[in-house]
Motif scaffolding. Structure first.
Motif, PDB file in Angstrom:
ATOM      1  N   PRO A 143      66.936   7.456  67.983  1.00  0.00           N
ATOM      2  CA  PRO A 143      65.549   7.138  68.361  1.00  0.00           C
ATOM      3  C   PRO A 143      65.459   5.978  69.342  1.00  0.00           C
ATOM      4  O   PRO A 143      64.656   6.012  70.268  1.00  0.00           O
ATOM      5  CB  PRO A 143      64.899   6.776  67.015  1.00  0.00           C
ATOM      6  N   GLU A 177      66.558   7.109  72.820  1.00  0.00           N
ATOM      7  CA  GLU A 177      65.443   7.838  73.435  1.00  0.00           C
ATOM      8  C   GLU A 177      64.429   6.864  74.044  1.00  0.00           C
ATOM      9  O   GLU A 177      63.863   7.107  75.108  1.00  0.00           O
ATOM     10  CB  GLU A 177      64.776   8.663  72.337  1.00  0.00           C
ATOM     11  N   LEU A 178      64.247   5.754  73.360  1.00  0.00           N
ATOM     12  CA  LEU A 178      63.322   4.724  73.836  1.00  0.00           C
ATOM     13  C   LEU A 178      63.832   4.096  75.135  1.00  0.00           C
ATOM     14  O   LEU A 178      63.066   3.865  76.077  1.00  0.00           O
ATOM     15  CB  LEU A 178      63.218   3.644  72.752  1.00  0.00           C
ATOM     16  N   GLN A 235      59.767   5.437  87.696  1.00  0.00           N
ATOM     17  CA  GLN A 235      58.583   6.159  88.169  1.00  0.00           C
ATOM     18  C   GLN A 235      57.503   5.197  88.662  1.00  0.00           C
ATOM     19  O   GLN A 235      56.900   5.404  89.711  1.00  0.00           O
ATOM     20  CB  GLN A 235      58.021   7.023  87.025  1.00  0.00           C
ATOM     21  N   LEU A 251      63.043  23.745  70.254  1.00  0.00           N
ATOM     22  CA  LEU A 251      61.869  22.910  70.012  1.00  0.00           C
ATOM     23  C   LEU A 251      60.716  23.440  70.827  1.00  0.00           C
ATOM     24  O   LEU A 251      60.894  23.814  71.996  1.00  0.00           O
ATOM     25  CB  LEU A 251      62.151  21.479  70.459  1.00  0.00           C
ATOM     26  N   TYR A 288      62.982   5.744  82.635  1.00  0.00           N
ATOM     27  CA  TYR A 288      62.197   6.702  83.402  1.00  0.00           C
ATOM     28  C   TYR A 288      60.885   6.088  83.890  1.00  0.00           C
ATOM     29  O   TYR A 288      60.532   6.194  85.066  1.00  0.00           O
ATOM     30  CB  TYR A 288      61.926   7.929  82.530  1.00  0.00           C
ATOM     31  N   LYS A 289      60.163   5.415  82.987  1.00  0.00           N
ATOM     32  CA  LYS A 289      58.867   4.837  83.374  1.00  0.00           C
ATOM     33  C   LYS A 289      59.048   3.729  84.410  1.00  0.00           C
ATOM     34  O   LYS A 289      58.243   3.597  85.333  1.00  0.00           O
ATOM     35  CB  LYS A 289      58.149   4.260  82.148  1.00  0.00           C
ATOM     36  N   GLN A 334      69.053  15.083  73.354  1.00  0.00           N
ATOM     37  CA  GLN A 334      67.751  14.572  73.756  1.00  0.00           C
ATOM     38  C   GLN A 334      66.643  15.553  73.391  1.00  0.00           C
ATOM     39  O   GLN A 334      66.617  16.678  73.872  1.00  0.00           O
ATOM     40  CB  GLN A 334      67.766  14.315  75.266  1.00  0.00           C
ATOM     41  N   GLN A 335      65.720  15.130  72.530  1.00  0.00           N
ATOM     42  CA  GLN A 335      64.618  16.015  72.159  1.00  0.00           C
ATOM     43  C   GLN A 335      63.462  15.886  73.144  1.00  0.00           C
ATOM     44  O   GLN A 335      62.817  16.862  73.477  1.00  0.00           O
ATOM     45  CB  GLN A 335      64.142  15.678  70.751  1.00  0.00           C
ATOM     46  N   VAL A 336      63.235  14.667  73.621  1.00  0.00           N
ATOM     47  CA  VAL A 336      62.258  14.475  74.679  1.00  0.00           C
ATOM     48  C   VAL A 336      62.984  14.725  75.997  1.00  0.00           C
ATOM     49  O   VAL A 336      63.981  14.075  76.286  1.00  0.00           O
ATOM     50  CB  VAL A 336      61.713  13.032  74.662  1.00  0.00           C
ATOM     51  N   LYS A 337      62.507  15.679  76.761  1.00  0.00           N
ATOM     52  CA  LYS A 337      63.177  15.987  78.027  1.00  0.00           C
ATOM     53  C   LYS A 337      62.616  15.076  79.117  1.00  0.00           C
ATOM     54  O   LYS A 337      61.435  15.152  79.450  1.00  0.00           O
ATOM     55  CB  LYS A 337      62.975  17.446  78.400  1.00  0.00           C
ATOM     56  N   ILE A 338      63.487  14.245  79.664  1.00  0.00           N
ATOM     57  CA  ILE A 338      63.072  13.246  80.639  1.00  0.00           C
ATOM     58  C   ILE A 338      63.585  13.651  82.012  1.00  0.00           C
ATOM     59  O   ILE A 338      64.774  13.933  82.169  1.00  0.00           O
ATOM     60  CB  ILE A 338      63.613  11.863  80.218  1.00  0.00           C
ATOM     61  N   PRO A 339      62.708  13.714  83.014  1.00  0.00           N
ATOM     62  CA  PRO A 339      63.152  14.144  84.340  1.00  0.00           C
ATOM     63  C   PRO A 339      64.217  13.205  84.895  1.00  0.00           C
ATOM     64  O   PRO A 339      64.196  12.008  84.629  1.00  0.00           O
ATOM     65  CB  PRO A 339      61.878  14.060  85.200  1.00  0.00           C
ATOM     66  N   LYS A 387      56.565   9.178  69.178  1.00  0.00           N
ATOM     67  CA  LYS A 387      57.452   8.236  68.492  1.00  0.00           C
ATOM     68  C   LYS A 387      56.862   7.800  67.147  1.00  0.00           C
ATOM     69  O   LYS A 387      57.595   7.653  66.171  1.00  0.00           O
ATOM     70  CB  LYS A 387      57.696   6.983  69.355  1.00  0.00           C
ATOM     71  N   LEU A 397      61.598  20.567  87.938  1.00  0.00           N
ATOM     72  CA  LEU A 397      62.200  19.253  87.766  1.00  0.00           C
ATOM     73  C   LEU A 397      63.538  19.430  87.068  1.00  0.00           C
ATOM     74  O   LEU A 397      63.658  20.232  86.148  1.00  0.00           O
ATOM     75  CB  LEU A 397      61.317  18.391  86.859  1.00  0.00           C
ATOM     76  N   PHE A 439      63.424   6.630  77.973  1.00  0.00           N
ATOM     77  CA  PHE A 439      62.032   6.727  78.413  1.00  0.00           C
ATOM     78  C   PHE A 439      61.626   5.471  79.187  1.00  0.00           C
ATOM     79  O   PHE A 439      60.938   5.556  80.207  1.00  0.00           O
ATOM     80  CB  PHE A 439      61.115   6.925  77.204  1.00  0.00           C
ATOM     81  N   PRO A 460      58.347  17.008  72.416  1.00  0.00           N
ATOM     82  CA  PRO A 460      58.292  18.048  71.383  1.00  0.00           C
ATOM     83  C   PRO A 460      56.970  18.010  70.629  1.00  0.00           C
ATOM     84  O   PRO A 460      56.386  16.940  70.428  1.00  0.00           O
ATOM     85  CB  PRO A 460      59.429  17.679  70.426  1.00  0.00           C
ATOM     86  N   TYR A 482      57.455  22.592  72.934  1.00  0.00           N
ATOM     87  CA  TYR A 482      56.981  21.398  73.632  1.00  0.00           C
ATOM     88  C   TYR A 482      55.483  21.439  73.807  1.00  0.00           C
ATOM     89  O   TYR A 482      54.893  22.500  73.923  1.00  0.00           O
ATOM     90  CB  TYR A 482      57.678  21.247  74.985  1.00  0.00           C
ATOM     91  N   TYR A 503      66.185  17.955  84.484  1.00  0.00           N
ATOM     92  CA  TYR A 503      66.087  17.016  83.370  1.00  0.00           C
ATOM     93  C   TYR A 503      67.434  16.394  83.088  1.00  0.00           C
ATOM     94  O   TYR A 503      68.475  17.005  83.293  1.00  0.00           O
ATOM     95  CB  TYR A 503      65.542  17.712  82.125  1.00  0.00           C
ATOM     96  N   VAL A 559      57.423  14.610  81.519  1.00  0.00           N
ATOM     97  CA  VAL A 559      58.289  14.380  80.371  1.00  0.00           C
ATOM     98  C   VAL A 559      57.902  15.409  79.319  1.00  0.00           C
ATOM     99  O   VAL A 559      56.748  15.471  78.915  1.00  0.00           O
ATOM    100  CB  VAL A 559      58.076  12.962  79.815  1.00  0.00           C
ATOM    101  N   LYS A 560      58.852  16.225  78.919  1.00  0.00           N
ATOM    102  CA  LYS A 560      58.539  17.254  77.916  1.00  0.00           C
ATOM    103  C   LYS A 560      58.709  16.649  76.531  1.00  0.00           C
ATOM    104  O   LYS A 560      59.807  16.251  76.142  1.00  0.00           O
ATOM    105  CB  LYS A 560      59.465  18.454  78.078  1.00  0.00           C
ATOM    106  N   GLN A 591      57.380  10.689  64.792  1.00  0.00           N
ATOM    107  CA  GLN A 591      58.805  10.869  64.497  1.00  0.00           C
ATOM    108  C   GLN A 591      59.338   9.755  63.591  1.00  0.00           C
ATOM    109  O   GLN A 591      60.057  10.011  62.640  1.00  0.00           O
ATOM    110  CB  GLN A 591      59.588  10.875  65.822  1.00  0.00           C
ATOM    111  N   GLN A 592      58.968   8.510  63.872  1.00  0.00           N
ATOM    112  CA  GLN A 592      59.590   7.376  63.202  1.00  0.00           C
ATOM    113  C   GLN A 592      58.799   6.853  62.015  1.00  0.00           C
ATOM    114  O   GLN A 592      59.354   6.178  61.164  1.00  0.00           O
ATOM    115  CB  GLN A 592      59.772   6.219  64.197  1.00  0.00           C
ATOM    116  N   PHE A 651      53.816   9.881  74.591  1.00  0.00           N
ATOM    117  CA  PHE A 651      55.120   9.440  74.087  1.00  0.00           C
ATOM    118  C   PHE A 651      54.954   8.528  72.869  1.00  0.00           C
ATOM    119  O   PHE A 651      55.701   8.640  71.894  1.00  0.00           O
ATOM    120  CB  PHE A 651      55.900   8.729  75.196  1.00  0.00           C
TER     121      PHE A 651
END
Lengths: 363, 363, 363, 363
Positions: D173, D176-177, D187, A360, D183-184, D314-319, A184, D360, D180, A319, A362, D362, A316-317, A187-188, A180
């Motif tokens: 962006p 997305e942070l 988890q 996208l 999620y963390k 969402q570009q990052v797929k988060i469960p 980032k 999973l 994530f 891109p 992955y 998402y 976490v998928k 991307q950024q 991740f």
């Protein structure tokens, strides 16, 4: 050129090289005596030298100018040549130039010498020292909250299994964190449109400085005379003869970078290429496509039983790292922006969208 | 040249100028409407411009080359001239060049315009934005745990009383923190012996580049053409004609800096001067004294009653910022080190030790 | 009770004990093989156990209730008794209870066993793991920018010379950092007046719970039944019979702590005592003096030659840790505050100010 | 119970409530005067009170004991009742209890009063102050590198559009942070198996303390007497009569938590339920399923044109946040682990795997 976007990002490859050597040593020490891996002192010393020298074949401003190598050349091949050029110095330190360059650049040189591939991965692998260093270092200097991971958790679960640098199942969460962080940062920061726009200017300037075909010299001594400073100096002095290069230098001095007019979800690579070709005929050097995609990364994981490897089951998928920009000179932003808007429905009805368009990929 | 000691210290005056502008605004906003202080929008806009431009008259590598200004010149006077040169641009932004330069440089210009001195102190005072920015920024990039303070606690207790930027009694602990941070940064970074040694080399190189008397031009346009980059370029290209400058450039390139042979508790300034003079006759340009002391700083404190000011009752006694080094060329380190050891008892028995010798002055 | 001042300060001795064990091990490893010091595995294992158990004899809320031990008792003696009570368990782990308690508590137990004193200092010395852990841990949870130091720099210069845990000259700057961090943490956190005020309430409550003479039981089993939780529970339930204890519990519940009415520069310890005694007769339990001073700390330093020790040449003069408060019940703040103001000139003219009055002792 | 896994995680709802109030105010101020949103002072004061009180209806150890509310009750309803109980106090502060409880708990109370829903979202929405505070605070105290985001970037792009708290495209962006980070934290911390195992023990203990049906009292006064401390005290004192509760307390005291024997990829929810039911008959209270899934979150995004809302791309797929554990008493780990291994192929051949099994969902 990231410092033109993030002023703090002024650090150099010098620190990065030292950091990579330090982290490679930590990875080596962590792996030692796990799963029967016996790294020798001989290997460790060569690993350290290779980590220190792994980027030495990069041209000015590294990645942005990779395309200026002649065909069959690359920064890795240049690295190998430079390391061989230091053969005597390395020998004094009881280091073998062949092994150092093999560890620094992997199989590229095609050398016959054999080595445990895990050692190469300790420098340049998906969890290698190179990446671990640049992610943390760049995030720190740029000042962003991503790019960070828990180094100790990596050291706790990294290991060599089947001659591969891999992680134990307990290291999955921290591996996800590295993946991740990398996403980032690309991307950024690394693929930020302003950063990519200036990288293009840089190439124009560097080609003009190089003269002739605008390629890097293949001779290491001449190559090593090229530096970031050389470019900076010509940009500041405004003494370039080539008219495109002077324009590029002016853009950097005045912070008047190329503008991106594309929303990447709108158009396929192919259609972008056609659009740019068409308008480049009208405005030479004022419009170009920047379409970039890195190879996906996978992280080897030790099986529960400890006996073998399987692929990292990413939950976490993330891109694949990529960007697609259509850059135009600032003064053409309005005109070509409109032209692109008119072109989009046309292009999307006549060409089949390529796989990159709306989906996208992955990692 | 701190980056030669601490590789991460590669940040520039550009970020520092933006940071100073930002912090000056925070200080201004914090003071507003406290103790009857009414700062106007007009003042705030000029404060911001002055903060942004306060360092613009510095030569390459700033503080290390201050001594190259002609007599009657200084970076402050140059700053004033440059700001006046931007008069038209500033006028477009509805800013008065006279007021901007007064705020940026204090009373130095001797301008008749009057202004609340607290505004000047918001930039360059003991708790001004300049210092608050460089302490935090340098500590961050250098990567040291000192240099940090609690900004919010400063903002909570800063105020304008009797036309002076002062702190309320509740701000004493954080002021102590700033004073200690400043002390550590000077002790460990700015006055680090390697940093000071390279600064001397820098001056030699810059004098050679400037030619003639080796002074900065007094004309702003010529002055502004000088940059860090210019020095870096000549160091890298090794194209200097002056033999001392070539030696200095070689020392920087090869990281072979002058060595300090003095333990500063051993010898007074006066005795050092004599020792250096004596040996400089034998080895010209190979030995010199670097004896530096900053003026002590005091921090104005609001009285409990809130009506007036008194001095900050520093409980932790912090030494005045200073250094004393006897630098010699690396190859003379052994010989002159022995000579100094023999000279110490002699000097200490015949000359009276000056006040700096064994006692520290405290701020 | 620091969490009543700084809400984040809710961490416990449990983490601190683990952290102390960890840091003691790091110090031991750093010293090993320097200056001929050969620490054995046997010593290291006992050091770790002692570090883990070094605070086990503390009563609820540790330092605030130290005075409740019977005469001839202390938390160190209790620690020793508890460790001896665990003799069988320790033996199973191949650990000697005598050696563990000696390392945990130093010479206090008067045991005949001999050990390198440097090992004791690795836990409780001026640069020992106990202090290094609590400074960093408390600063982190409290959220203050002081309390931090550069651990790696300590590890780089710590050593055992003349059976003493000492630092090499290169470690002076970081030692200064630790000394300053300790000063700030005591000044701003541990000796904060609200913290000290609640600690007094705590003692009143604990004495009431203990009953009888209000002393801790000398029997380890009974002692270990006392916990922070026991106090918290009675404070919350409001079920205390003793009227002073109920008042104290109410003050904690309602955050209505005793008020300090003294500016410590105004009055000597002796005069404070007299003032408090006089008014305590009028308002029993409503006024008391809190006059506290820690023994100065000194840091042993290796001589340049490496052969012996000398004292740390502190350049920053840091006051000895101390506080002096006259606490009164909130409702008496105005009345007794006035009385104190009237008493000050009187006291200062008739009694000689003691050494603590206007001069600070420095470490 | 996270402190039993991560010892630093000892912070309380008290700090969290203050932090939520602070962040809610920052969000409100950031939104004000953007896109025509005019928040009033009246709204802001109620928002702050609601943020401070938003968690006041939680039972001991919050989320772990939510299931002990009677049917038709929840912590939100209890919050509303407690806020109404403070009606007079709130009125003194010129605050309306109805509006405060509406902002704190959303539509749950079914009150007729109308309010801009964006204000409710400033506390409990996907980018609300509650979440922003607990993520950053928990990550800090637990000491993990995730859970962090860039607050300033949120404040730069948050806004109220169509009565909804939303973000401008530039905030994608950082959103997305946050996603994530959430999620963390779930988890790695909130749904950590040891944390969940102790939460089950906690419920058993609390039911025993509550007696009767083991439900929370519906009367706010009785409810507020229940505290974390009450549970801690009974765990420490070991004075519970109920045998299951005594076992649970023993497990907490001795850190002998239930063991998870399930790899969640192996078995569907339904099959787990059957397996647990079957063995719970043999070993009552020694085996149970913990199958938990939170509702997915979506983040409203302002369209480029600024006129309306669309969903966050969402570009990052988060469960989606979820866990599935089969917990068994430590002494049954081996036996029931074997039984589960034998049961898996059987179950997977006869029942159709539910959607949760290998795929999973998402967010």
């Amino acid at each position: 050129m990231a410092y033109l976007v993030y002023p703090g990002a002024c650090h150099s490859r010098f620190e990065h090289s030292i950091g990579t050597m330090h982290l490679a040593t930590m990875l080596f020490d962590a792996c030692k005596d796990r799963y029967g891996y016996k790294g020798s002192d001989y290997e460790c010393r060569h690993l350290r030298a290779a980590a220190l020298l792994h980027d030495i074949g990069h041209g000015p401003y590294s990645h942005g100018t990779e395309s200026l190598f002649c065909s069959h050349y690359s920064h890795e091949r240049m690295t190998i040549e430079i390391i061989y050029g230091m053969q005597d110095l390395l020998a004094e330190l009881d280091l073998d130039a062949g092994l150092v360059s093999l560890l620094a650049c992997g199989e590229i040189g095609g050398f016959s010498q054999s080595v445990n591939p895990a050692l190469i991965q300790m420098i340049s692998g998906p969890l290698g020292a190179d990446r671990l260093d640049y992610l943390a270092r760049d995030a720190y200097h740029v000042g962003v909250p991503y790019g960070r991971y828990a180094l100790q958790q990596i050291l706790d679960s990294i290991c060599v299994v089947d001659d591969t640098l891999a992680i134990e199942p307990g290291g999955c969460p921290v591996t996800e964190l590295v993946a991740f962080a990398r996403y980032k940062m690309f991307q950024q920061v690394y693929l930020h449109h302003v950063n990519r726009a200036y990288a293009a200017d840089l190439r124009v300037i560097l080609r003009a400085i190089l003269g002739g075909e605008g390629s890097y010299p293949t001779d290491p001594t001449s190559f090593l005379k090229l530096s970031d400073l050389l470019i900076d100096y010509h940009v500041e002095q405004d003494d370039l003869v080539d008219v495109f290069a002077r324009d590029a230098a002016r853009r950097i001095r005045n912070r008047g970078h190329y503008r991106n007019i594309l929303n990447r979800d709108d158009l396929s690579s192919l259609a972008c290429e056609q659009f740019c070709a068409q308008w480049a005929a009208v405005y030479p050097g004022q419009i170009f496509l920047d379409d970039y995609r890195k190879k996906p990364v996978s992280y080897p994981l030790v099986t529960e039983a400890g006996g073998g490897l399987r692929e990292f089951p990413q939950q976490v998928k993330i891109p694949a790292v990529s960007c697609r920009y259509v850059f135009v000179a600032p003064e053409l932003e309005a005109e070509l922006g409109r032209a692109l808007q008119e072109y989009i429905p046309l292009a999307n009805s006549t060409t089949l969208p390529d796989e990159h368009l709306r989906t996208l990929a992955y990692e």
